[in-house]
Design an enzyme around this catalytic site. Structure first.
Site, mmCIF file in Angstrom:
data_model
loop_
_atom_site.group_PDB
_atom_site.id
_atom_site.type_symbol
_atom_site.label_atom_id
_atom_site.label_comp_id
_atom_site.label_asym_id
_atom_site.label_seq_id
_atom_site.Cartn_x
_atom_site.Cartn_y
_atom_site.Cartn_z
ATOM 1 N N LYS A 44 16.843 -22.591 -0.858
ATOM 2 C CA LYS A 44 17.534 -21.351 -1.229
ATOM 3 C C LYS A 44 17.695 -20.450 -0.002
ATOM 4 O O LYS A 44 17.057 -20.644 1.026
ATOM 5 C CB LYS A 44 16.755 -20.633 -2.333
ATOM 6 C CG LYS A 44 15.356 -20.195 -1.944
ATOM 7 C CD LYS A 44 14.647 -19.539 -3.115
ATOM 8 C CE LYS A 44 13.238 -19.122 -2.727
ATOM 9 N NZ LYS A 44 12.543 -18.411 -3.821
ATOM 10 N N TYR A 273 12.683 4.758 21.948
ATOM 11 C CA TYR A 273 12.973 5.857 21.024
ATOM 12 C C TYR A 273 11.689 6.448 20.447
ATOM 13 O O TYR A 273 10.779 5.725 20.033
ATOM 14 C CB TYR A 273 13.835 5.361 19.866
ATOM 15 C CG TYR A 273 15.281 5.135 20.221
ATOM 16 C CD1 TYR A 273 16.091 6.164 20.680
ATOM 17 C CD2 TYR A 273 15.847 3.868 20.071
ATOM 18 C CE1 TYR A 273 17.419 5.952 20.987
ATOM 19 C CE2 TYR A 273 17.180 3.634 20.370
ATOM 20 C CZ TYR A 273 17.965 4.682 20.828
ATOM 21 O OH TYR A 273 19.278 4.470 21.141
#
Length: 378
Positions: A44, A273
């Site tokens: 899947k 950041y």
């Protein structure tokens, strides 16, 4: 040249992991004098991010393939897969049964509306449909409640007698096979109680269940058993306390990139950041051409393992969209162009990175972005 990042998929690792699962099942079955369970290799989510075609090739010795998506099932048939295929969530409309019929697909049935659709479409089907009836034993996601299961199975048996259904089996899904045997044994007890007198094959074991030998002793002694391993086939461990290496599994997906910039910084400098990392001393930093837009987890903290130039080091600072920073202080030979393994072969395992990032290996394997160039290797 293209941006220096790539994901490599190893079909030989897929093949190895399937073989390891099959040999484990054989060893488990022998002392119980039972037939070795058959294997539905679960593919899947685009084979957990590895691609349907590599999975079909790597799992060619599986007894069947299981997934969610009809389009992926049809792709398997187009690629030449002639053995069983199973829809793990069943079908989503009555019209889906036309394709199920055409491609001879086994389908899970987990609710009354699916039985009603099957009855509605019965006269239009050319072949008997193979069905696995799902019992909810405690996962509380899909499946008939225990007090509904006998009636649902009786309806399916009636359709089987009418030739609408071919093979009819029973299945369930474990909620905590990876961390709590007591809950799993309760689920098995429920499953055995409600299915022991019903004919047909059974399927209960996911990756964790498949690799837990003691569970086999608690199953009713049915010889037509199918297991449904998923993440272990891709080289990731289903257990928090046991590594894939300890289980004898090989990583089938390797995410790698290169250093694109190197700089030296002094002590007490912020990196990235938000300056979530402050250098405790002078450091040598490398910028890697990989970020969260490539599928690397943005929430991976400083300290997450990385391998640069064959040596283990760590992530520092916040992961950016297209880049991340690593500590090169102890790897003086690392330069622009040096090879970086984010996870996989010759690098940290995907499970190590996932644990550091507060996630699971499943998510990271599935999340590698389409923009990352993909290479399939033997």
């Amino acid at each position: 040249m293209p941006r220096p990042i790539a994901v490599h998929i190893s079909t030989s690792a897929l093949r190895h992991n399937l073989s390891k699962v099959q040999s484990t099942l054989q060893q488990q079955a022998q002392p119980l004098q039972r037939a070795t369970p058959k294997v539905w290799a679960v593919i899947k989510a685009n084979a957990y991010g590895h691609g349907i075609e590599p999975a079909v090739n790597g799992f060619d010795l599986a007894d069947g393939l299981a997934m969610l998506d009809l389009a992926e099932i049809i792709q398997c048939r187009t690629l030449g897969w002639e053995k069983p295929l199973m829809l793990l969530e069943g079908f989503f409309s009555a019209e889906d049964l036309r394709l199920i019929d055409q491609h001879k697909i086994t389908t899970v049935i987990h609710s009354q509306h699916q039985i009603d659709w099957l009855i509605q479409m019965a006269s239009q089907l050319q072949h008997p449909v193979s069905v696995m009836a799902k019992l909810n034993t405690g996962m509380n996601r899909l499946g008939f409640a225990p007090d509904e299961f006998v009636n649902a199975f009786a309806q399916l048996q009636q359709l089987q007698q009418q030739g609408v259904i071919g093979e009819l089996g029973k299945m369930t899904h474990f909620a905590r096979a990876d961390d709590d045997p007591s809950i799993t044994y309760q689920q098995l007890q429920c499953f055995n109680q409600h299915t022991a007198d019903l004919p047909g094959p059974i399927s209960v074991c996911n990756s964790a269940g498949t690799l837990t030998a003691s569970l086999q002793q608690h199953l009713t002694a049915q010889y037509d058993q199918w297991v449904r391993p998923g993440v272990c086939l891709y080289g990731s461990s289903p257990f928090a306390g046991v590594s894939a290496h300890e289980l004898g599994l090989q990583p089938a997906q390797t995410l790698s990139a290169q250093i694109i910039s190197v700089r030296n910084i002094t002590a007490h400098q912020g990196v990235g950041y938000g300056h979530s990392f402050i250098s405790p001393s002078p450091m040598r930093l490398g910028v890697v051409a990989c970020g969260y837009a490539d599928g690397y987890p943005r929430h991976a903290p400083s300290g997450t393992p990385v391998v640069v130039h064959g040596q283990r080091t760590q992530l520092v600072g916040r992961v950016s969209m297209d880049m991340l920073m690593v500590d090169l202080s102890s790897i003086p030979e690392a330069q622009v162009g040096s090879h970086v393994v984010l996870w996989g072969q010759n690098g940290p395992s995907v499970d190590e990175v996932a644990v550091a990032a507060g996630s699971i290996g499943y998510e990271l394997l599935c999340a590698v972005a389409a923009r990352v160039p993909r290479t399939v290797v033997e």
